[in-house]
Design a protein around this motif. Structure first.
Motif, short mmCIF file in Angstrom:
data_model
loop_
_atom_site.label_atom_id
_atom_site.label_comp_id
_atom_site.label_asym_id
_atom_site.label_seq_id
_atom_site.Cartn_x
_atom_site.Cartn_y
_atom_site.Cartn_z
N UNK B 275 -8.63 6.94 1.98
CA UNK B 275 -7.76 6.31 1.48
C UNK B 275 -6.97 5.07 1.07
N UNK B 276 -6.91 3.88 0.32
CA UNK B 276 -6.00 2.85 1.08
C UNK B 276 -4.38 3.10 1.02
N UNK B 277 -4.05 2.75 2.58
CA UNK B 277 -3.12 3.83 2.75
C UNK B 277 -1.23 2.65 2.02
N UNK B 278 -1.81 1.40 1.50
CA UNK B 278 -1.22 0.42 1.50
C UNK B 278 -1.05 0.46 0.16
N UNK B 279 -1.85 1.36 -0.87
CA UNK B 279 -2.05 1.44 -2.38
C UNK B 279 -1.09 2.20 -2.53
N UNK B 280 -1.05 2.49 -4.14
CA UNK B 280 -0.09 3.15 -5.21
C UNK B 280 -1.22 5.00 -4.98
N UNK B 281 -0.65 5.29 -3.52
CA UNK B 281 -1.54 6.52 -4.29
C UNK B 281 -2.67 6.98 -3.31
N UNK B 282 -2.65 5.51 -3.03
CA UNK B 282 -3.96 5.84 -2.02
C UNK B 282 -5.03 4.99 -2.64
N UNK B 283 -4.75 4.49 -3.40
CA UNK B 283 -5.80 3.27 -4.69
C UNK B 283 -5.91 2.30 -4.14
N UNK B 284 -6.86 1.67 -4.34
CA UNK B 284 -7.50 -0.12 -4.55
C UNK B 284 -7.73 -0.11 -5.85
#
Lengths: 163, 335
Positions: B275-284
């Motif tokens: 999970x990309x914590x800074x991304x929208x809903x964990x996305x990148x």
């Protein structure tokens, strides 16, 4: 000005006439006179298959096929496949398998796949590859396209056996 | 990711090296890349009096599935099905600013902008509900809220969101603690057969393992990874662009071979969910991830098979054959 000629043919089930010049190809005629943009010219050399059109039941490269040859012929484009209001099983299978990204090449692949399944109801991988080797997909959706053809074969065979 | 690759490649198992003129080899590679930074995305969510929703965003969907994913994000925030979000295609007369659709940036940057625009709209919907005297948390359909306020089907709500990632420019020594909002990490493994008499390389297996954050639409991400790897396979093996004083001289697609259906090896794709914590809903972003490692993995596999190290693309039969002859101290003359 080149001399024009009037041709009459069946287009997607309807009798039509078109005024064409000797140098016009099938794609130019379909796009300019009938607003049919499903078959798209891409390479213009008969290499990529994105301009595939069915003429008298055989897939041709619309970019190489002179419009004049369509005189008296039966021409079917991808737009005709859902004429009865339902997607053709091949179209449904391409959606189910995700057999595309941008979709530019898809009409060509769909028409070729349909012709393959008309001839060979349960093709193996090699037969599918052989049949679709004249169609290029720059998005690289080939694995999904292989899957789509197999799904389409199943759908059609199920339909024919009435299950 | 390396573990995933090694597992898929059965790395510790014995490997058939081929025989006679056809030698077999295998290789893996891993690559990372920054997303272009800093860049801005802006999105507008427009809720109409009948409760329908338009999303104005400048991301160009060229087949990567951006429209689907942006609709998913807006739908998730607004609690409506994605298919009810009408995504308005890019048009400078209509859609707000976006830096560009490139660099695998859209899901992350535009995804955030869409999320923020939808959240802005949601706050305004809640305010409208209070205004017409409904208790907190009431699930009255939006069209009814407008009806209560305007006594007819009228009104609208506009939510706006923009996203600029945090970014620190490199210092004098070229270092920065924040070069990019996220890193893409992609690995590939290849098994090849090399014909030592012709230099012809056949890839018999291609494995892609990618860290794509949380895939918002796993099906689309898998197709993206596979398609990216196949495009890179073409660049790796076939696509040679000829130049004459800066002018491309490949006359047509007949002289610039992209992969056809016979060129596609069995491909396996695996996403390592991180999970990309800074991304929208964990996305990148995932657009380029499938490309990074295909060329070096195949070059490594060729090296493993026949002992030649080639560092220029494409790895076409001529390049491989020249390298084989050079290794035998019988180099071919230049073209």
């Amino acid at each position: 000005m080149s001399a024009t000629k009037t041709i009459t043919f069946t287009l997607n089930g309807e009798q039509v006439t078109a005024e064409i010049a000797p140098h016009h190809n099938l794609i130019e005629m379909l796009q300019n006179q009938f607003d049919l943009f499903g078959a798209r010219e891409s390479c213009g050399q008969g290499i990529c298959g994105s301009c595939t059109v069915s003429v008298n039941g055989r897939a041709v490269s619309g970019c190489l096929y002179l419009a004049a040859f369509a005189d008296g012929a039966e021409v079917v484009t991808v737009e005709h496949l859902d004429a009865d209001g339902k997607l053709d099983p091949v179209q449904g299978a391409f959606i189910e398998a995700g057999g595309f990204q941008c979709g530019f090449c898809t009409p060509g692949f769909v028409l070729m796949s349909k012709q393959l399944l008309d001839e060979q109801s349960d093709p193996d991988d090699d037969q599918i590859r052989h049949y679709l080797s004249g169609n290029l997909c720059r998005c690289g959706a080939y694995p999904e396209i292989m899957e789509a053809v197999k799904i389409a074969a199943k759908k059609r065979n199920k339909r024919e056996s009435g299950i | 990711m390396l573990d995933g690759l090694a597992d898929r490649m059965n790395w510790s198992a014995p490997f058939d090296r081929g025989r006679g003129t056809v030698r077999r080899g295998r290789g893996i590679a891993i690559g990372i890349k920054a997303s272009v930074s800093p860049t801005t995305s802006v999105a507008i969510v427009y809720l109409f009096a009948d409760g329908s929703c338009n999303l104005y965003c400048g991301t160009v969907d060229m087949g990567q599935g951006a429209v689907t994913v942006m609709a998913q994000i807006a739908g998730e925030v607004l609690n409506i099905p994605a298919e009810r979000v009408k995504v308005v295609h890019p048009d400078t007369d209509v859609t707000p600013y976006d830096m560009a659709t490139l660099g695998s940036r859209s899901t992350y940057h535009m995804g955030h902008a869409v999320r923020l625009a939808a959240e802005d709209a949601r706050i305004k919907v809640q305010a409208l509900a209070r205004e017409v005297g409904l208790p907190e948390g009431s699930q009255v359909p939006l069209a009814e809220l407008f009806q209560k306020k305007y006594k007819m089907q009228a009104g609208n709500i506009v939510g706006v969101g923009h996203y600029i990632p945090s970014y620190v420019p490199p210092d004098a020594s070229g270092l920065t603690p924040q070069a990019t909002p996220f890193w893409m990490i992609g690995g590939a493994g290849a098994e090849v057969e090399v014909d030592v008499e012709t230099g012809h390389v056949v890839v018999t297996r291609l494995v892609n393992v990618a860290d794509v954050g949380r895939p918002l639409n796993p099906r689309i991400v898998a197709t993206q990874l596979s398609g990216a790897a196949i495009m890179q396979l073409g660049i790796t093996l076939f696509e040679k662009m000829h130049h004459d004083n800066g002018q491309v001289t490949n006359a047509s697609l007949a002289d610039y071979k992209i992969p056809g259906i016979f060129d596609i090896p069995p491909i396996e794709n695996e996403t390592v969910e991180a999970i990309q914590h800074s991304g929208p809903f964990g996305a990148k972003g995932a657009g380029e991830t499938g490309t990074f490692s295909v060329s070096p993995a195949i070059a490594n596999a060729i090296h493993d098979a026949v002992g030649v190290r080639i560092t220029e693309l494409p790895l076409n039969p001529e390049a491989v054959f020249r390298a084989l002859r050079a290794k035998q101290n019988q180099p071919l003359e230049d073209e």
